[in-house]
Design a protein around this motif. Structure first.
Motif, PDB file in Angstrom:
ATOM      1  N   GLY A 128       0.856  -1.197   0.000  1.00 19.35           N
ATOM      2  CA  GLY A 128       0.000   0.000   0.000  1.00 19.35           C
ATOM      3  C   GLY A 128       0.886   1.239   0.000  1.00 19.35           C
ATOM      4  N   LEU A 129       0.229   2.397   0.046  1.00 15.55           N
ATOM      5  CA  LEU A 129       0.970   3.662  -0.086  1.00 15.55           C
ATOM      6  C   LEU A 129       2.068   3.821   0.977  1.00 15.55           C
ATOM      7  N   LEU A 130       1.810   3.346   2.183  1.00 16.49           N
ATOM      8  CA  LEU A 130       2.785   3.552   3.265  1.00 16.49           C
ATOM      9  C   LEU A 130       4.083   2.794   3.024  1.00 16.49           C
ATOM     10  N   THR A 131       3.957   1.573   2.482  1.00 18.27           N
ATOM     11  CA  THR A 131       5.124   0.685   2.433  1.00 18.27           C
ATOM     12  C   THR A 131       5.779   0.598   1.056  1.00 18.27           C
TER      13      THR A 131
ATOM     14  N   ILE B 246     -15.263   5.821  12.220  1.00 19.40           N
ATOM     15  CA  ILE B 246     -15.070   6.853  11.186  1.00 19.40           C
ATOM     16  C   ILE B 246     -14.284   6.288  10.006  1.00 19.40           C
ATOM     17  N   ILE B 247     -13.197   5.593  10.291  1.00 22.54           N
ATOM     18  CA  ILE B 247     -12.345   5.152   9.174  1.00 22.54           C
ATOM     19  C   ILE B 247     -13.033   4.024   8.381  1.00 22.54           C
ATOM     20  N   CYS B 248     -13.814   3.178   9.060  1.00 21.18           N
ATOM     21  CA  CYS B 248     -14.524   2.117   8.322  1.00 21.18           C
ATOM     22  C   CYS B 248     -15.511   2.741   7.342  1.00 21.18           C
TER      23      CYS B 248
ATOM     24  N   PRO C 227       4.188  13.222  19.331  1.00 18.07           N
ATOM     25  CA  PRO C 227       3.827  12.933  17.941  1.00 18.07           C
ATOM     26  C   PRO C 227       3.341  11.485  17.799  1.00 18.07           C
ATOM     27  N   SER C 228       2.178  11.287  17.196  1.00 16.90           N
ATOM     28  CA  SER C 228       1.626   9.924  17.081  1.00 16.90           C
ATOM     29  C   SER C 228       2.629   8.979  16.422  1.00 16.90           C
ATOM     30  N   VAL C 229       3.349   9.498  15.415  1.00 16.62           N
ATOM     31  CA  VAL C 229       4.393   8.679  14.778  1.00 16.62           C
ATOM     32  C   VAL C 229       5.729   9.259  15.284  1.00 16.62           C
ATOM     33  N   PRO C 230       6.374   8.580  16.268  1.00 18.27           N
ATOM     34  CA  PRO C 230       7.535   9.214  16.911  1.00 18.27           C
ATOM     35  C   PRO C 230       8.806   9.214  16.066  1.00 18.27           C
TER      36      PRO C 230
ATOM     37  N   PRO D  46       7.875  14.654  -0.368  1.00 16.69           N
ATOM     38  CA  PRO D  46       7.039  13.826  -1.245  1.00 16.69           C
ATOM     39  C   PRO D  46       6.306  12.699  -0.529  1.00 16.69           C
ATOM     40  N   ARG D  47       6.853  12.183   0.585  1.00 13.71           N
ATOM     41  CA  ARG D  47       6.186  11.064   1.267  1.00 13.71           C
ATOM     42  C   ARG D  47       5.493  11.525   2.545  1.00 13.71           C
ATOM     43  N   ASN D  48       4.989  12.759   2.515  1.00 14.11           N
ATOM     44  CA  ASN D  48       4.300  13.231   3.722  1.00 14.11           C
ATOM     45  C   ASN D  48       2.959  12.505   3.868  1.00 14.11           C
ATOM     46  N   CYS D  49       2.285  12.779   4.991  1.00 17.74           N
ATOM     47  CA  CYS D  49       1.027  12.081   5.268  1.00 17.74           C
ATOM     48  C   CYS D  49      -0.063  12.587   4.342  1.00 17.74           C
ATOM     49  N   ILE D  50      -0.628  11.670   3.590  1.00 15.08           N
ATOM     50  CA  ILE D  50      -1.677  12.060   2.640  1.00 15.08           C
ATOM     51  C   ILE D  50      -2.977  12.377   3.396  1.00 15.08           C
ATOM     52  N   GLY D  51      -3.094  11.845   4.622  1.00 14.22           N
ATOM     53  CA  GLY D  51      -4.334  12.010   5.387  1.00 14.22           C
ATOM     54  C   GLY D  51      -4.296  13.159   6.380  1.00 14.22           C
ATOM     55  N   GLN D  52      -3.334  14.058   6.222  1.00 16.20           N
ATOM     56  CA  GLN D  52      -3.113  15.132   7.198  1.00 16.20           C
ATOM     57  C   GLN D  52      -4.363  15.981   7.463  1.00 16.20           C
ATOM     58  N   LYS D  53      -5.008  16.442   6.392  1.00 10.27           N
ATOM     59  CA  LYS D  53      -6.185  17.331   6.576  1.00 10.27           C
ATOM     60  C   LYS D  53      -7.334  16.538   7.182  1.00 10.27           C
ATOM     61  N   PHE D  54      -7.517  15.312   6.669  1.00  9.64           N
ATOM     62  CA  PHE D  54      -8.539  14.416   7.198  1.00  9.64           C
ATOM     63  C   PHE D  54      -8.346  14.305   8.712  1.00  9.64           C
ATOM     64  N   ALA D  55      -7.091  14.069   9.129  1.00 12.79           N
ATOM     65  CA  ALA D  55      -6.792  13.856  10.550  1.00 12.79           C
ATOM     66  C   ALA D  55      -7.094  15.107  11.365  1.00 12.79           C
ATOM     67  N   ILE D  56      -6.703  16.275  10.846  1.00 17.34           N
ATOM     68  CA  ILE D  56      -6.904  17.511  11.618  1.00 17.34           C
ATOM     69  C   ILE D  56      -8.403  17.791  11.781  1.00 17.34           C
TER      70      ILE D  56
HETATM   71  C1  HEM Z   1      -2.819  12.545  13.705  1.00 19.88           C
HETATM   72  C2  HEM Z   1      -2.946  11.693  12.727  1.00 19.88           C
HETATM   73  C3  HEM Z   1      -1.848  11.289  11.791  1.00 19.88           C
HETATM   74  C4  HEM Z   1      -0.494  11.424  11.918  1.00 19.88           C
HETATM   75  C5  HEM Z   1       0.288  12.058  13.064  1.00 19.88           C
HETATM   76  C6  HEM Z   1       0.098  10.847  10.723  1.00 19.88           C
HETATM   77  C7  HEM Z   1       1.455  10.830  10.475  1.00 19.88           C
HETATM   78  C8  HEM Z   1       2.015  10.289   9.322  1.00 19.88           C
HETATM   79  C9  HEM Z   1       3.425  10.253   9.067  1.00 19.88           C
HETATM   80  C10 HEM Z   1       4.513  10.769  10.003  1.00 19.88           C
HETATM   81  C11 HEM Z   1       3.586   9.651   7.865  1.00 19.88           C
HETATM   82  C12 HEM Z   1       4.901   9.336   7.180  1.00 19.88           C
HETATM   83  C13 HEM Z   1       5.246   7.918   7.546  1.00 19.88           C
HETATM   84  C14 HEM Z   1       6.550   7.481   7.017  1.00 19.88           C
HETATM   85  O1  HEM Z   1       7.216   8.146   6.239  1.00 19.88           O
HETATM   86  O2  HEM Z   1       6.893   6.385   7.408  1.00 19.88           O
HETATM   87  C15 HEM Z   1       2.286   9.310   7.358  1.00 19.88           C
HETATM   88  C16 HEM Z   1       2.054   8.677   6.157  1.00 19.88           C
HETATM   89  C17 HEM Z   1       0.813   8.290   5.720  1.00 19.88           C
HETATM   90  N1  HEM Z   1      -0.397   8.544   6.335  1.00 19.88           N
HETATM   91 FE1  HEM Z   1      -0.655   9.567   8.050  1.00 19.88          FE
HETATM   92  N2  HEM Z   1      -0.902  10.365   9.929  1.00 19.88           N
HETATM   93  C18 HEM Z   1      -2.101  10.619  10.523  1.00 19.88           C
HETATM   94  C19 HEM Z   1      -3.357  10.316  10.027  1.00 19.88           C
HETATM   95  C20 HEM Z   1      -3.609   9.694   8.825  1.00 19.88           C
HETATM   96  C21 HEM Z   1      -4.926   9.412   8.304  1.00 19.88           C
HETATM   97  C22 HEM Z   1      -6.234   9.799   8.980  1.00 19.88           C
HETATM   98  C23 HEM Z   1      -4.742   8.745   7.115  1.00 19.88           C
HETATM   99  C24 HEM Z   1      -5.774   8.207   6.147  1.00 19.88           C
HETATM  100  C25 HEM Z   1      -7.044   8.437   6.171  1.00 19.88           C
HETATM  101  C26 HEM Z   1      -3.316   8.614   6.895  1.00 19.88           C
HETATM  102  C27 HEM Z   1      -2.743   7.998   5.820  1.00 19.88           C
HETATM  103  C28 HEM Z   1      -1.390   7.974   5.573  1.00 19.88           C
HETATM  104  C29 HEM Z   1      -0.800   7.305   4.426  1.00 19.88           C
HETATM  105  C30 HEM Z   1      -1.553   6.536   3.339  1.00 19.88           C
HETATM  106  C31 HEM Z   1       0.580   7.517   4.496  1.00 19.88           C
HETATM  107  C32 HEM Z   1       1.628   7.064   3.505  1.00 19.88           C
HETATM  108  C33 HEM Z   1       1.834   8.200   2.489  1.00 19.88           C
HETATM  109  C34 HEM Z   1       2.904   7.907   1.449  1.00 19.88           C
HETATM  110  O3  HEM Z   1       3.934   7.332   1.773  1.00 19.88           O
HETATM  111  O4  HEM Z   1       2.682   8.312   0.296  1.00 19.88           O
HETATM  112  N3  HEM Z   1      -2.667   9.210   7.944  1.00 19.88           N
HETATM  113  N4  HEM Z   1       1.328   9.711   8.266  1.00 19.88           N
END
Ligand code: HEM
Length: 503
Positions: A117-120, A182-184, A375-378, A446-456
């Motif tokens: 998936g997008l994360l990995t 919410i996420i489901c 930070p949720s992701v430390p 480029p690999r920032n969180c795509i869900g940032q606005k959703f989360a806020i």
């Molecule tokens: C407070 C909530 C959130 C925090 C602190 C957060 C933080 C992050 C961080 C730090 C990364 C980068 C991870 C990395 O490089 O290993 C990331 C990636 C990602 N996040 Fe979030 N996230 C949050 C919420 C969300 C939500 C709600 C979604 C989806 C609905 C989401 C989907 C993703 C995805 C798909 C990636 C991978 C993006 C990519 O590599 O292209 N995140 N997030």
């Protein structure tokens, strides 16, 4: 055994080990060992001893100890080296880089569940999918999710009524259920009702797999597949994996069938003029539509993306909301001001909308400050595909680089009294001269969180509903809460608070 023989054996083993180490001493070792770091022990490297200490000690290490070695530090987990970055300038070199986008080996631990998936994923697959998925987080799509955020927050507030009797309880599981609902619904279009029915099989499997993933991550003995899958943990993991994958596959099949039969048109959908995407669709529907039109994803790829959203989209926001509640519950003066602000906004709007969220300025600063301190992701990791220079050292290709977000966010050179909760650090006048990479809870580049606005949006809505209805008192303090540094930073035993009705 007599002491002389024991000494002889020990010396022989050490000589053999060092000779082997010398022979195998490759380019990576040569460069990595020039970088400052703790004393390296044979076999154990530098970090293994830490793994045997309580997990909450890792919080102190991440927060303070990393800094004592200078702007970058090297560590060895056995024979695996890692370079840790804690200064904004070095973090920028890693994150603002369109070549170094390959994730570190640590991410293999979530691979059985999330696949590519997008994360990995990395390389061309990641580029292609990121391009397809980015428009699905458009403001107009998120606007439609706000109704779901509001509905679930109202339900949460309702369920918490029985807890608002002044008794201490753990609010963490309630927030988890709310974010899972919410996420489901937003990711798959499925109402799972975790808030009403926490015993649901899918929900239990999400909890189970998350727990086992963390267990495996922090137990090096369980890292090799051939050991892990033979243990009871591995067997349980496989059981959850089958339930989760079967569920996602079934939902995809059902939605595809519905698409074919044109059932989705009856689902309150309408074409949005501006962006040409139907409203009130889950991410899954958008992926199916893209596959039908542009061959964007195979079914397997859709499953990987949906599973990734399920993982990334609930644990992170749950932790963020809990840490914000913890801090506000310890700072009543700030909580009272947030309450005034929330009340003011609710006077103007019956229910929260995306526009009303802009008026919750202090609440937003509190969320930001909570994500700075916790930070949720430390930390995030990259596997270098080319050599780079960091802090005056050459860091060779194939080496892992960890961006230590927790340590970066508590940098005393950037933040005065870095351990203090002070939302006003995020007033515009206080951020304007700050290095843009000194605060990266959502990563950057480029690999920032795509869900940032959703989360806020989600975080602000859930918090606004809770704070409007209840006064919160934390019964834990910074000293007693025991934050645990794993894939996600969370309080070890949960978040214990007292709730009192506001009205
Ligand atoms: C407070 C909530 C959130 C925090 C602190 C957060 C933080 C992050 C961080 C730090 C990364 C980068 C991870 C990395 O490089 O290993 C990331 C990636 C990602 N996040 Fe979030 N996230 C949050 C919420 C969300 C939500 C709600 C979604 C989806 C609905 C989401 C989907 C993703 C995805 C798909 C990636 C991978 C993006 C990519 O590599 O292209 N995140 N997030």
């Amino acid at each position: 055994m007599d002491p002389f023989n024991l000494l002889l054996i020990t010396v022989t083993v050490l000589i053999l080990y060092f000779s082997l180490e010398f022979l195998l001493r490759d380019r990576i070792t040569k460069y990595v060992d020039k970088i400052p770091g703790p004393i390296k022990l044979p076999i154990f490297g530098t970090t293994w001893p830490l793994l045997f200490l309580p997990k909450s000690v890792m919080f102190i290490v991440s927060k303070d100890v990393l800094r004592s070695y200078g702007p970058i530090m090297r560590s060895w987990l056995g024979r695996e080296p890692a370079i840790h970055c804690i200064e904004p300038e070095n973090v920028e070199i890693i994150l603002n880089n369109s070549i170094q986008i390959t994730k570190s080996k640590m991410y293999k631990i979530v691979h059985p569940w999330l696949g590519d998936g997008l994360l990995t994923s990395a390389g061309e697959k990641w580029h292609k999918h990121r391009k397809f998925i980015t428009p699905t987080f458009h403001f107009k799509i998120l606007e439609n999710f706000v109704d779901i955020f509001v509905e679930k927050s109202q339900k949460l507030v309702e369920i918490l009524k029985v807890k608002a009797d002044g008794d201490i309880f753990n609010i963490y599981p309630y927030i988890t259920r709310c974010t899972l609902d919410i996420i489901c619904e937003t990711a798959m279009g499925v109402k799972i009702n975790a808030l009403d029915n926490p015993e649901n099989e899918y929900i239990k499997s999400i909890y189970g797999i998350t727990k086992l993933t963390m267990k495996r991550l922090t137990t090096p003995l369980l890292h090799p597949d051939f050991i892990f899958y033979k243990t009871p943990f591995g067997k349980e993991y496989n059981k959850y994996l089958t339930i989760l994958h079967n569920f996602t596959k079934q939902v995809i099949q059902d939605r595809k069938k519905a698409f074919k039969n044109d059932h989705l048109h009856s689902l309150n959908t309408s074409i949005d003029e501006d962006i040409g995407i139907k409203k009130r669709q889950a991410f899954l529907d958008l992926f199916i539509e893209m596959s039908n039109k542009e061959n964007a994803f195979t079914d397997e790829e859709i499953k990987e993306q949906v599973d990734t959203f399920m993982f990334e989209g609930h644990d992170t926001t749950t932790a963020a909301i809990n840490w914000a509640l913890f801090l506000l519950g310890n700072h009543q003066d700030i909580q009272d001001k947030v309450y005034e602000e929330v009340n003011q906004v609710f006077q103007n709007y019956e229910n929260l909308t995306i526009n009303s969220l802009n008026d919750l300025k202090l609440l937003e600063r509190c969320c930001k400050e909570a994500l700075r301190l916790y930070p949720s992701v430390p930390a995030i990791g990259r596997e270098l595909t080319r050599d780079i220079e960091l802090g005056g050292y050459l860091v060779p290709a194939d080496c892992t680089v960890a961006v230590e977000i927790l340590s970066l966010h508590r940098n005393p050179k950037v933040y005065s009294n870095p351990d203090n909760f002070d939302p006003d650090r995020f007033l515009p006048e206080n951020t304007k001269n700050r290095h843009p990479y000194a605060y990266v809870p959502f990563s950057a580049g480029p690999r920032n969180c795509i869900g940032q606005k959703f989360a806020i949006y989600e975080e602000k809505i859930i918090l606004a509903y809770i704070l409007k209805n209840y006064k919160i008192t934390s019964t834990q303090t910074e000293e007693t809460i025991k934050p645990m540094v794993e894939l996600i930073l969370r309080p070890k035993d949960g978040l214990f608070i007292k709730l009192e009705p506001r009205v």
